[in-house]
Motif scaffolding. Structure first.
Motif, mmCIF file in Angstrom:
data_model
loop_
_atom_site.group_PDB
_atom_site.id
_atom_site.type_symbol
_atom_site.label_atom_id
_atom_site.label_comp_id
_atom_site.label_asym_id
_atom_site.label_seq_id
_atom_site.Cartn_x
_atom_site.Cartn_y
_atom_site.Cartn_z
ATOM 1 N N PRO A 137 25.485 85.846 86.720
ATOM 2 C CA PRO A 137 26.829 86.063 87.284
ATOM 3 C C PRO A 137 27.731 86.955 86.436
ATOM 4 O O PRO A 137 28.781 87.389 86.913
ATOM 5 C CB PRO A 137 27.395 84.636 87.383
ATOM 6 N N LYS A 180 26.493 92.985 87.321
ATOM 7 C CA LYS A 180 26.397 93.525 88.672
ATOM 8 C C LYS A 180 24.925 93.680 89.040
ATOM 9 O O LYS A 180 24.045 93.604 88.197
ATOM 10 C CB LYS A 180 27.110 94.875 88.758
ATOM 11 N N LYS A 182 23.934 84.262 92.067
ATOM 12 C CA LYS A 182 24.830 85.294 92.574
ATOM 13 C C LYS A 182 25.250 86.197 91.425
ATOM 14 O O LYS A 182 25.493 85.743 90.302
ATOM 15 C CB LYS A 182 26.061 84.645 93.211
ATOM 16 N N THR A 183 25.331 87.494 91.704
ATOM 17 C CA THR A 183 25.721 88.469 90.701
ATOM 18 C C THR A 183 27.243 88.591 90.649
ATOM 19 O O THR A 183 27.969 87.978 91.426
ATOM 20 C CB THR A 183 25.098 89.836 91.010
ATOM 21 N N LYS A 184 27.710 89.432 89.728
ATOM 22 C CA LYS A 184 29.144 89.625 89.554
ATOM 23 C C LYS A 184 29.789 90.273 90.777
ATOM 24 O O LYS A 184 30.960 90.010 91.082
ATOM 25 C CB LYS A 184 29.394 90.483 88.307
ATOM 26 N N ASP A 185 29.031 91.123 91.492
ATOM 27 C CA ASP A 185 29.558 91.757 92.698
ATOM 28 C C ASP A 185 29.189 90.986 93.963
ATOM 29 O O ASP A 185 29.058 91.562 95.047
ATOM 30 C CB ASP A 185 29.080 93.210 92.796
ATOM 31 N N ASP A 186 28.990 89.659 93.812
ATOM 32 C CA ASP A 186 28.816 88.735 94.939
ATOM 33 C C ASP A 186 27.597 89.061 95.790
ATOM 34 O O ASP A 186 27.642 89.050 97.031
ATOM 35 C CB ASP A 186 30.068 88.720 95.818
ATOM 36 N N VAL A 187 26.478 89.344 95.152
ATOM 37 C CA VAL A 187 25.217 89.571 95.853
ATOM 38 C C VAL A 187 24.249 88.466 95.439
ATOM 39 O O VAL A 187 24.031 88.236 94.248
ATOM 40 C CB VAL A 187 24.625 90.950 95.504
ATOM 41 N N PHE A 188 23.678 87.773 96.424
ATOM 42 C CA PHE A 188 22.720 86.713 96.138
ATOM 43 C C PHE A 188 21.333 87.318 95.921
ATOM 44 O O PHE A 188 20.867 88.149 96.712
ATOM 45 C CB PHE A 188 22.674 85.703 97.273
#
Length: 327
Positions: free
Chosen positions: A123, A126, A74-80
């Protein structure tokens, strides 16, 4: 010793000799053990071992190998996202012993380190940064793997982030954003093109008007010069300026009527015109010129009389001033 025993001994000897000879392929190392204990490492070529006592425990591939690891994180902007990490590694020729005995399954070990590094680095970024800084992720994985796998006899040649696959809905949103940005840029370019066309058209119209005005001015100048020359010619044959001007106007009048009559396809409407129109116009013009001359002569006489009166008044004032001074 009978023939049977002799034949058996020869056959047994051949079996022993054959089992004591083996070959090792290029870019491969063979690990030889004796009674279960490490004996030696044999490189490519024809090799020998003691039958029954020595055995080949295994062979190690010295070529560069590639392992593809797919990591979901998951990235920092909550995208898997799913990242595909390709790891190119090789067994160090001087550390074949460590590579063979220290690790049971090197692929699983490398996979574990890749998961650990990727899930620690991604994580912090972005989604857009993941695409832009994928080389940073690959470098971080390579450094971590080199530190860990060097002790096991493996050299990490290169790591590559070969694929970044976000969620389907996220990709659709990114595509819509990209399409909107491109439409915006296209609209700006179209507006700029329209502006350039409008400016160019306005400049062309202004230039056309300027040239048209210049042409009309030149035409009128030439007409005036022609009229002046015509009047001079008529004056030379004894026709005064008023009569010459009237004659020229009448001539132009009939020339105009002739040019209109010669046109077969025209939408012009001709007003009634009598044969006396030319002579009437000529008489009217002569009368106008005569009246104008008479008025001009009267104005000159009036101005002259006013000048004489003004001069007398001035002389009287000057004489009065002189008398005052003498007194």
């Amino acid at each position: 010793m009978g023939p049977f025993l002799l034949g058996f001994a020869i056959f047994f000897g051949l079996i022993i000799i054959i089992t004591g000879i083996f070959t090792v392929k290029q870019q491969t190392a063979a690990v030889v053990e004796r009674f279960g204990r490490f004996l030696s490492i044999r490189n490519s070529g024809l090799q020998f071992k003691i039958p029954i006592i020595d055995k080949i425990a295994g062979r190690v591939n010295l070529k560069i190998q590639q392992l593809d690891v797919i990591v979901e994180t998951k990235t920092k902007d909550d995208v898997f996202v799913h990242l595909k990490i390709s790891v190119q590694f090789q067994v160090i020729r001087d550390k074949v012993y460590d590579a063979f005995y220290k690790l049971e399954n090197p692929q699983n070990q490398i996979t574990s380190y890749v998961f650990d590094v990727v899930r620690a680095e991604v994580p912090k970024m972005k989604l857009d940064d993941v695409f832009e800084r994928k080389d940073d992720i690959a470098i971080a994985v390579k450094e971590e793997l080199n530190d860990a796998m060097m002790d096991y006899g493996y050299d990490i040649i290169k790591t590559l982030v070969t694929d970044i696959d976000p969620d389907v809905k996220v990709k659709e949103a990114m595509n819509r954003i990209n399409a909107s940005e491109r439409e915006k840029v296209a609209a700006e370019y179209e507006a700029e093109a329209d502006r350039i066309k409008i400016v160019a058209k306005a400049r062309a119209e202004a230039e056309s008007k300027r040239l048209q005005g210049q042409g009309i001015a030149d035409q009128r100048r030439e007409i005036a010069r022609g009229l002046e020359e015509s009047v001079d010619v008529l004056n030379n044959v004894g026709i005064n300026s008023q009569e010459a001007s009237a004659l020229i106007v009448v001539t132009q009048h009939y020339d105009t009527l002739q040019s209109i009559g010669s046109e077969t396809d025209t939408n012009l409407i001709l007003l009634p015109n009598s044969p006396q129109a030319g002579s009437d116009m000529l008489n009217n013009m002569i009368a106008s010129f005569t009246a104008s001359n008479q008025i001009g002569e009267k104005m000159k006489e009036q101005n002259k009389a006013k000048g004489i009166v003004n001069k007398k008044n001035k002389d009287n004032r000057n004489s009065n001033d002189n008398n005052d001074l003498e007194f």
